[in-house]
Design a protein around this motif. Structure first.
Motif, PDB file in Angstrom:
ATOM      1  N   HIS A   1       2.938 -36.292  40.862  1.00 48.56           N
ATOM      2  CA  HIS A   1       2.887 -37.591  40.183  1.00 48.56           C
ATOM      3  C   HIS A   1       3.870 -38.556  40.838  1.00 48.56           C
ATOM      4  O   HIS A   1       4.956 -38.155  41.280  1.00 48.56           O
ATOM      5  CB  HIS A   1       3.255 -37.438  38.708  1.00 48.56           C
ATOM      6  CG  HIS A   1       2.337 -36.550  37.933  1.00 48.56           C
ATOM      7  ND1 HIS A   1       0.984 -36.780  37.844  1.00 48.56           N
ATOM      8  CD2 HIS A   1       2.582 -35.427  37.204  1.00 48.56           C
ATOM      9  CE1 HIS A   1       0.437 -35.835  37.081  1.00 48.56           C
ATOM     10  NE2 HIS A   1       1.379 -35.005  36.700  1.00 48.56           N
TER      11      HIS A   1
ATOM     12  N   THR B   1       5.382 -42.642  40.032  1.00 55.57           N
ATOM     13  CA  THR B   1       5.329 -43.696  39.019  1.00 55.57           C
ATOM     14  C   THR B   1       6.323 -44.800  39.333  1.00 55.57           C
ATOM     15  O   THR B   1       7.414 -44.545  39.841  1.00 55.57           O
ATOM     16  CB  THR B   1       5.654 -43.118  37.619  1.00 55.57           C
ATOM     17  OG1 THR B   1       4.769 -42.043  37.339  1.00 55.57           O
ATOM     18  CG2 THR B   1       5.495 -44.175  36.544  1.00 55.57           C
TER      19      THR B   1
ATOM     20  N   ARG C   1      -5.622 -44.405  44.864  1.00 60.11           N
ATOM     21  CA  ARG C   1      -5.243 -43.669  43.643  1.00 60.11           C
ATOM     22  C   ARG C   1      -4.472 -44.534  42.645  1.00 60.11           C
ATOM     23  O   ARG C   1      -4.204 -44.102  41.524  1.00 60.11           O
ATOM     24  CB  ARG C   1      -4.387 -42.453  44.021  1.00 60.11           C
ATOM     25  CG  ARG C   1      -5.162 -41.342  44.709  1.00 60.11           C
ATOM     26  CD  ARG C   1      -4.232 -40.251  45.226  1.00 60.11           C
ATOM     27  NE  ARG C   1      -3.290 -39.766  44.211  1.00 60.11           N
ATOM     28  CZ  ARG C   1      -2.293 -38.917  44.469  1.00 60.11           C
ATOM     29  NH1 ARG C   1      -2.120 -38.468  45.714  1.00 60.11           N
ATOM     30  NH2 ARG C   1      -1.493 -38.521  43.514  1.00 60.11           N
TER      31      ARG C   1
ATOM     32  N   GLU D   1      -3.171 -46.897  39.806  1.00 59.62           N
ATOM     33  CA  GLU D   1      -3.579 -47.418  38.496  1.00 59.62           C
ATOM     34  C   GLU D   1      -2.431 -48.241  37.936  1.00 59.62           C
ATOM     35  O   GLU D   1      -1.263 -47.956  38.211  1.00 59.62           O
ATOM     36  CB  GLU D   1      -3.920 -46.277  37.535  1.00 59.62           C
ATOM     37  CG  GLU D   1      -5.069 -45.394  37.989  1.00 59.62           C
ATOM     38  CD  GLU D   1      -5.328 -44.240  37.019  1.00 59.62           C
ATOM     39  OE1 GLU D   1      -5.450 -44.515  35.811  1.00 59.62           O
ATOM     40  OE2 GLU D   1      -5.362 -43.079  37.469  1.00 59.62           O
TER      41      GLU D   1
ATOM     42  N   ASP E   1      -1.636 -40.515  31.401  1.00 58.12           N
ATOM     43  CA  ASP E   1      -2.207 -39.164  31.356  1.00 58.12           C
ATOM     44  C   ASP E   1      -1.693 -38.383  32.556  1.00 58.12           C
ATOM     45  O   ASP E   1      -2.175 -38.544  33.668  1.00 58.12           O
ATOM     46  CB  ASP E   1      -3.737 -39.232  31.363  1.00 58.12           C
ATOM     47  CG  ASP E   1      -4.371 -37.846  31.437  1.00 58.12           C
ATOM     48  OD1 ASP E   1      -3.670 -36.853  31.127  1.00 58.12           O
ATOM     49  OD2 ASP E   1      -5.553 -37.762  31.810  1.00 58.12           O
ATOM     50  N   TYR E   2      -0.677 -37.553  32.297  1.00 58.73           N
ATOM     51  CA  TYR E   2      -0.133 -36.721  33.364  1.00 58.73           C
ATOM     52  C   TYR E   2      -0.676 -35.292  33.302  1.00 58.73           C
ATOM     53  O   TYR E   2      -0.175 -34.408  33.987  1.00 58.73           O
ATOM     54  CB  TYR E   2       1.399 -36.681  33.269  1.00 58.73           C
ATOM     55  CG  TYR E   2       2.086 -37.981  33.630  1.00 58.73           C
ATOM     56  CD1 TYR E   2       2.024 -38.481  34.921  1.00 58.73           C
ATOM     57  CD2 TYR E   2       2.814 -38.693  32.687  1.00 58.73           C
ATOM     58  CE1 TYR E   2       2.659 -39.670  35.268  1.00 58.73           C
ATOM     59  CE2 TYR E   2       3.464 -39.876  33.017  1.00 58.73           C
ATOM     60  CZ  TYR E   2       3.389 -40.365  34.308  1.00 58.73           C
ATOM     61  OH  TYR E   2       4.026 -41.533  34.631  1.00 58.73           O
TER      62      TYR E   2
ATOM     63  N   LYS F   1      -1.123 -38.354  39.459  1.00 55.83           N
ATOM     64  CA  LYS F   1      -1.352 -39.778  39.227  1.00 55.83           C
ATOM     65  C   LYS F   1      -0.377 -40.628  40.032  1.00 55.83           C
ATOM     66  O   LYS F   1       0.753 -40.230  40.295  1.00 55.83           O
ATOM     67  CB  LYS F   1      -1.166 -40.103  37.734  1.00 55.83           C
ATOM     68  CG  LYS F   1      -2.102 -39.356  36.795  1.00 55.83           C
ATOM     69  CD  LYS F   1      -3.539 -39.821  36.951  1.00 55.83           C
ATOM     70  CE  LYS F   1      -4.442 -39.140  35.917  1.00 55.83           C
ATOM     71  NZ  LYS F   1      -5.840 -39.597  36.050  1.00 55.83           N
TER      72      LYS F   1
ATOM     73  N   TYR G   1       0.991 -44.368  39.343  1.00 55.17           N
ATOM     74  CA  TYR G   1       0.977 -45.401  38.304  1.00 55.17           C
ATOM     75  C   TYR G   1       1.997 -46.494  38.602  1.00 55.17           C
ATOM     76  O   TYR G   1       3.127 -46.202  39.031  1.00 55.17           O
ATOM     77  CB  TYR G   1       1.371 -44.818  36.946  1.00 55.17           C
ATOM     78  CG  TYR G   1       0.333 -44.019  36.211  1.00 55.17           C
ATOM     79  CD1 TYR G   1      -1.005 -44.401  36.173  1.00 55.17           C
ATOM     80  CD2 TYR G   1       0.709 -42.874  35.492  1.00 55.17           C
ATOM     81  CE1 TYR G   1      -1.936 -43.670  35.451  1.00 55.17           C
ATOM     82  CE2 TYR G   1      -0.212 -42.132  34.781  1.00 55.17           C
ATOM     83  CZ  TYR G   1      -1.545 -42.537  34.762  1.00 55.17           C
ATOM     84  OH  TYR G   1      -2.468 -41.808  34.042  1.00 55.17           O
TER      85      TYR G   1
END
Length: 877
Positions: A412, A414, A491, A493, A506-507, A512, A514
């Motif tokens: 992930h 972020t 990818r 968002e 939503d991990y 993800k 983000y």
């Protein structure tokens, strides 16, 4: 290879240990299984023996060191996880192996959780109410300590676990999943779950409207949202549970983020907020419960009033039994690491004054384009992509690509953007960022044009800014990462996370990338996985809220060199000051722990920062401004080395010399038969305190603090009043007390069940003693209020300190039958003292603390009995 084999055998034997009951039987089980698989060889017998020996050694009872805690003395009932422990060995293996944390990290969690468990009530008791506080760091892995404490507690006999998990359903679900992953899933049949991780999985009254009778085979688990409705259902269920069942429950109540919602913040101190009231009701309905609050921002918790108005029962959530400060884990990025801090004092060699070069500036000129000046402008306001926000987004893209180059593309990643509390602006800013990325998509993918060149410059400016020891990863050139920018954009968002959209992140379903735009919902408990870039503007001036909004604190394993923070210079200064506040709180706890001071004896201080609030004003009703100051306070000796002939005699002699000197250098008077000297030089006071040996548990009366303060204010208070308190009737002292001769002795029985060689009388002074040197008696309407009495005294005689000596009968015994006190049985008559300092307790400045104003001697024995009746076989508070 041999060492690896032994470690593997140790792990296998531990896995069988809960089922086999002894290390030897578990080892035999491993050998049988290996034989059955045809992989056991004769030369492995010695390895099995070595593995067995290691486990046996590790399971020996240990002395649990409570070096990070201040606590009320209680029986040492816990000696570490034993051979029959089931849940902690399973959790330890899960953390070290399945989660990949390693044996060293698991060992540290083992040690820190041992300390907390040892401070809980012994579950073999029939009735108890303990209240404690565990202080961690924001995003530091407090939950690992929490789950370890739970595992060990149920191994020792606790059979119900209640976890209060935040204010939102998302936080409750997150905590439920963590409890199940760490604890329940190891032995699912050993748990009775009253809640689950579904949207409607919060607590509801069961079909039979009561909790079931606990068994040795099952632990009951409830993870509740801190909301009136589920807490109300829980209370109703407790009320309808048969008394026989309640008596069998041994409850561990964990309050996660306990400074949020749990603390009473009603506007009137006689009122109680709904959530705080329900938590207190739950505790009151359970005969045997240990309440433990966990938080990284304990400011509100240590400012709770331990003595609620109009009641002497300690029924609020002040951590009266213990406060534990968790050590900062290795590899943790906290306020001090990021922002630096000033040293606490000249001896503080641990301070990181510089901080890491990770903070970037949002200029004051950009603020009008990021947030509206006034609330009424928010609906018409539209944020803009100011230069610093462009830089932050570009750097995030490059950092994500660099992680892909390093082989971490499956993790992930972020970025956090927080510029306003207004939800309407979250949607607009998210849409703005998404549109900007789309507009410049081609230049970003090809690293060409103005934006492509700016991307290059940002990366080349940033990628080698940190010391090489921060990470072992090799630097990534722009040429390498440029080829991955397209993958990052594919990818990418840009979700919004606020109170109106709490299900966007939503991990759980794949890695993800983000850019999260959000508000205050991001400020408590919610973890942003793989957080690398934060773009942050202050939306609060409260210590606790601001620290909790620092979602960038935590661990960045494998990308320690990549995180960056964009914020204003003012905000950077605030976080640097908060790092000092945190360090001082932990230093206080450490110092009080070294001196065996209890949470009820000396309050933790909190430094004030100009222009900022510590916590909500309604949570600071009982805070008093202080410094290292005694202005407006009264202090008294209540603990004595009553079995030490040398100390008892020396203190008596010190008092006699003081009175003899006071007669020569001061003016004598006799008010209602009481000995009083006025105009006594402060030099005599200092000499007396230097000669008097204060019990080591009296941190607040240590020469280090008391003598320093008296020295600092000697010009303001050059002379003192000195009195000798004598009851109207009483035994005569065995020895003469200086020029006074034989004096009448006060009766002060000691509390039962205290430490050996220490007498705790709990109270020495009565309220009326404050007016000892006044010609008139205080008005009846203020006779029950310490503060009003001290103000009245100052009006009567001015700003003159009062030192009162108390000669205590060494054979003091309870004045009436009591279950809480016993005879003093000292080696001789004891001398105690009390001091009344003039001034205002709001006049010192610099720090605040809760006012730990104990009951007076007039009411102490009746209070002892009330507490004993309420707690019955639990510990005396």
């Amino acid at each position: 290879m041999t060492e690896t084999q032994i470690e593997a055998l140790v792990s296998q034997i531990k896995n069988f240990l809960p089922q086999c009951g002894s290390v030897e039987e578990a080892a035999k089980r491993v050998v049988r299984d290996l034989n059955a698989l045809g992989v056991f060889q004769a030369n492995m017998i010695e390895l099995v023996e070595q593995a067995t020996a290691r486990i046996v050694m590790s399971l020996q009872p240990v002395e649990v060191l409570q070096k990070h805690s201040i606590f009320q003395p209680h029986p040492n009932w816990y000696t570490g996880s034993g051979a029959r422990a089931k849940h902690w060995p399973a959790l330890r293996g899960y953390l070290s192996e399945t989660k990949g944390w390693g044996e060293e990290a698991a060992k540290k969690i083992d040690i820190s959780s041992d300390e907390v468990v040892s401070l809980l009530a012994d579950p073999n008791k029939h009735k108890f109410q303990y209240r404690g506080l565990v202080v961690g760091y924001v995003q530091s892995g407090k939950t690992a300590n929490m789950t370890a404490v739970i595992a060990k507690a149920i191994d020792e006999g606790y059979n119900m676990v209640i976890v209060l998990a935040g204010l939102t359903n998302k936080l409750r679900q997150q905590t439920q999943r963590r409890m199940e992953a760490d604890l329940v899933n190891r032995y699912p049949h050993d748990w009775l779950k009253w809640t689950n991780s579904e949207d409607d999985g919060d607590f509801r009254m069961p079909m039979n409207e009561a909790f079931t009778m606990p068994t040795d085979q099952q632990t009951q688990l409830c993870v509740l949202k801190k909301n009136v409705s589920p807490l109300g259902h829980f209370i109703q269920t407790l009320e309808r549970t048969p008394a026989a069942t309640l008596r069998k429950l041994r409850v561990l109540l964990i309050d996660d983020e306990c400074d949020s919602a749990s603390v009473n913040s009603a506007s009137n101190e006689l009122d109680i907020t709904a959530i705080n009231e329900r938590i207190r009701q739950i505790i009151g309905l359970i005969p045997a419960v240990s309440y433990v609050g966990y938080t990284a921002t304990p400011f509100a918790n240590v400012l709770i009033n331990p003595y609620p108005p109009n009641s002497q029962e300690l029924d609020d959530l002040y951590p009266r039994n213990f406060i534990t400060s968790l050590e900062q884990p290795d590899g943790y990025f906290g306020a001090e690491q990021l922002f630096g801090r000033e040293p606490i004092n000249a001896d503080d060699l641990q301070a990181n004054e510089e901080g890491l070069d990770m903070i970037r500036n949002i200029s004051e000129e950009e603020l009008p384009y990021l947030q509206p000046a006034r609330r009424d402008e928010k609906d018409a306001f539209h944020p803009q992509m100011v230069p610093s926000l462009v830089d932050a987004v570009l750097y995030f893209l490059a950092a994500c690509a660099a992680r892909m180059v390093r082989g971490n593309g499956g993790e992930h990643m972020t970025m956090l953007v927080h510029t306003s509390v207004y939800t309407i602006l979250h949607d607009r800013l998210s849409a703005l960022i998404a549109a900007w990325l789309e507009l410049h998509d081609a230049q970003l993918r090809t690293a060409t044009g103005e934006i492509g060149e700016r991307l290059r410059l940002i990366w080349e400016r940033e990628f080698q800014r940190l010391p090489s020891e921060i990470t072992q990863e090799k630097p990534v050139s722009f040429e390498l990462l440029a080829g991955f920018i397209g993958d990052v954009l594919d990818r990418m968002e840009t979700p919004v996370e606020n109170s109106l959209a709490d299900d966007r992140l939503d991990y759980e379903n794949g890695p993800k990338i983000y850019i999260v735009v959000g508000g205050t919902v991001l400020s408590r408990g919610l973890t942003l996985e793989g957080l690398m870039v934060s773009y942050f503007l202050r939306s609060t001036n409260q210590y606790d809220t601001l620290l909790q909004m620092g979602r960038w604190f935590g661990y960045r394993r494998g990308y320690e060199d990549l995180p960056r923070l964009w914020m204003t210079a003012e905000l950077r200064t605030s976080f640097r000051m908060l790092a000092l506040v945190e360090a001082e709180i932990r230093a206080d706890i450490k110092e009080f722990s070294d001196r065996d001071v209890t949470p009820m004896a000396f309050a933790v201080r909190i430094r004030t920062i100009p222009g900022m609030a510590i916590t909500a004003a309604s949570k600071m009703r009982h805070a008093r401004v202080c410094d290292i100051s005694y202005s407006g306070q009264h202090v008294q000796t209540i603990r004595f080395d009553h079995k030490d002939q040398g100390i008892v005699s020396a203190n008596w002699q010190a008092g006699g010399e003081l009175l003899s000197s006071a007669e020569r250098l001061g003016s004598g008077a006799n008010i209602d038969g009481k000995v009083l000297f006025t105009g006594v030089p402060v030099t005599l006071i200092s000499r007396f305190l230097q000669n008097y040996c204060v019990h080591k548990d009296h941190r607040e009366l240590s020469g280090e603090l008391l003598l320093k303060y008296i020295g600092d204010v000697r010009e303001a208070f050059p002379t003192w009043n000195i009195g000798l308190h004598q009851p109207r009737s009483g035994h005569q002292s065995e020895k003469a007390l200086g020029v006074i001769g034989h004096c009448r002795l006060s009766n002060r029985a000691m509390l039962d069940d205290q430490k050996p060689h220490m007498a705790d009388i709990k109270a020495l002074m009565s309220r009326k003693d404050v007016a000892f040197d006044c010609a008139n008696s205080p008005p009846p309407e203020i006779a029950s209020d310490w503060s009003l009495l001290k103000q009245w005294r100052q009006e009567q005689i001015g700003t003159v300190p009062l030192l009162l000596l108390y000669a205590i009968d060494g054979d003091s015994s309870p004045q009436h039958p009591t279950r809480t006190r016993t005879s003093l049985d000292a080696v001789g008559d004891i001398l105690g003292f009390g001091i009344v300092f003039p001034g205002s307790d709001a006049g010192a400045g610099g720090y605040v603390r809760v006012n730990l104003e104990a009951p007076s001697g007039d009411e102490i024995e009746s209070l002892d009995d009330e507490i004993k009746e309420r707690e019955e076989v639990g510990d005396v508070i």
